[in-house]
Write an enzyme that holds these catalytic residues in place. Sequence first.
Site, PDB file in Angstrom:
ATOM      1  N   ALA A  67       0.943  -1.135  -0.077  1.00  0.00           N
ATOM      2  CA  ALA A  67      -0.043   0.029  -0.016  1.00  0.00           C
ATOM      3  C   ALA A  67       0.978   1.099  -0.138  1.00  0.00           C
ATOM      4  O   ALA A  67       2.123   1.225   0.487  1.00  0.00           O
ATOM      5  CB  ALA A  67      -1.050  -0.123   1.440  1.00  0.00           C
ATOM      6  N   THR A  68       0.621   2.147  -0.496  1.00  0.00           N
ATOM      7  CA  THR A  68       1.250   3.519  -0.677  1.00  0.00           C
ATOM      8  C   THR A  68       0.725   4.640   0.182  1.00  0.00           C
ATOM      9  O   THR A  68       0.924   4.808   1.399  1.00  0.00           O
ATOM     10  CB  THR A  68       1.524   3.657  -2.287  1.00  0.00           C
ATOM     11  OG1 THR A  68       0.244   3.819  -2.928  1.00  0.00           O
ATOM     12  CG2 THR A  68       2.333   2.574  -2.815  1.00  0.00           C
ATOM     13  N   THR A  69       0.192   5.769  -0.763  1.00  0.00           N
ATOM     14  CA  THR A  69       0.239   7.033  -0.031  1.00  0.00           C
ATOM     15  C   THR A  69      -1.111   7.453   0.601  1.00  0.00           C
ATOM     16  O   THR A  69      -1.956   7.111   0.214  1.00  0.00           O
ATOM     17  CB  THR A  69       0.434   8.105  -1.253  1.00  0.00           C
ATOM     18  OG1 THR A  69       1.501   7.910  -2.177  1.00  0.00           O
ATOM     19  CG2 THR A  69       0.526   9.404  -0.577  1.00  0.00           C
TER      20      THR A  69
END
Length: 302
Positions: A67-69
């Site tokens: 998962a990122t931002t």
Amino acid sequence: MAGRVREVSHSSDQSGRLPAAFLRPGSSSFTDFVREYSPEILPATRTLPAAAALPGGGPGAGEPPHATTIVALVFADGVVMAGDRRATAGPMIAQRDIQKVFQTDEHSCAGIAGTAGLAVEMIRLFQVELEHFEKLEGTLMSFEGKANRLSTMIRANLGMAMQGLAVVPLFAGYDLDAGRGRIVGYDITGGRSEEHDHHTVGSGSLFARGSLKKLYRPGMSEAETVRVALEALWDAADDDSATGGPDLLRKIWPVVGVTTAEGYRRVPDAELEPVVEAVVAGRRGNPGGNPGISAVHGDGGN
């Protein structure tokens, strides 16, 4: 699963009563209880096998989704947290609609970055931890208590983090004692820091933070803060391939949560859609440019 059932039944007496561990007074921490009764089911007790690669030979094979931002911003009445919807495995898009922002109790939420599966599991356990405390103590845990408890859970994952499976949540909520929204950031060792005004985590955080520095201002309304959060995610997606922008064809929008004195609510997609369309319209012709304060706040920059 059958072996697990047999193990539990062996710890009970023939009358079918609960094991003594369930009845013994102790900590109000659910994690502490599980650690004493059945520690092998806690995520922190796991270790990777010598050959951890997953089957498959394409790009991203052997890599778990990440998962990122995530962005969080304090506003006049509380705090807004928003996360993009993309999960990646190496250069591949593993999922287009992953949820990265979760309600943790009535007045708090958490966003996840890092190894997606472990991060979601940690937040689910954190939710149970807070609910368990509330049931035993008859009151909500304080904001400081919640932030410290999550810090302990992250620290327990350090062994996995050192093997490349890090989890870096972002915690935010409305502090009922202080009467304001607050944001807490963490590192992989569980170290925590109070973040003022706004904060970002994840692979696109550098670009999102640059956007927030230009667009954020104290005392914004909820609507303005949601718009600024979406602008920041747009800038992150524009420069970071692991961050997904709004998907206009599939109508997949970022997950946005708002926490105030009244509690937590997830902003409905129907409410987000016109805001996303306004962001897209503002970037048309200059997709990488900053829309400017006047475009976001509608005040001519004053």
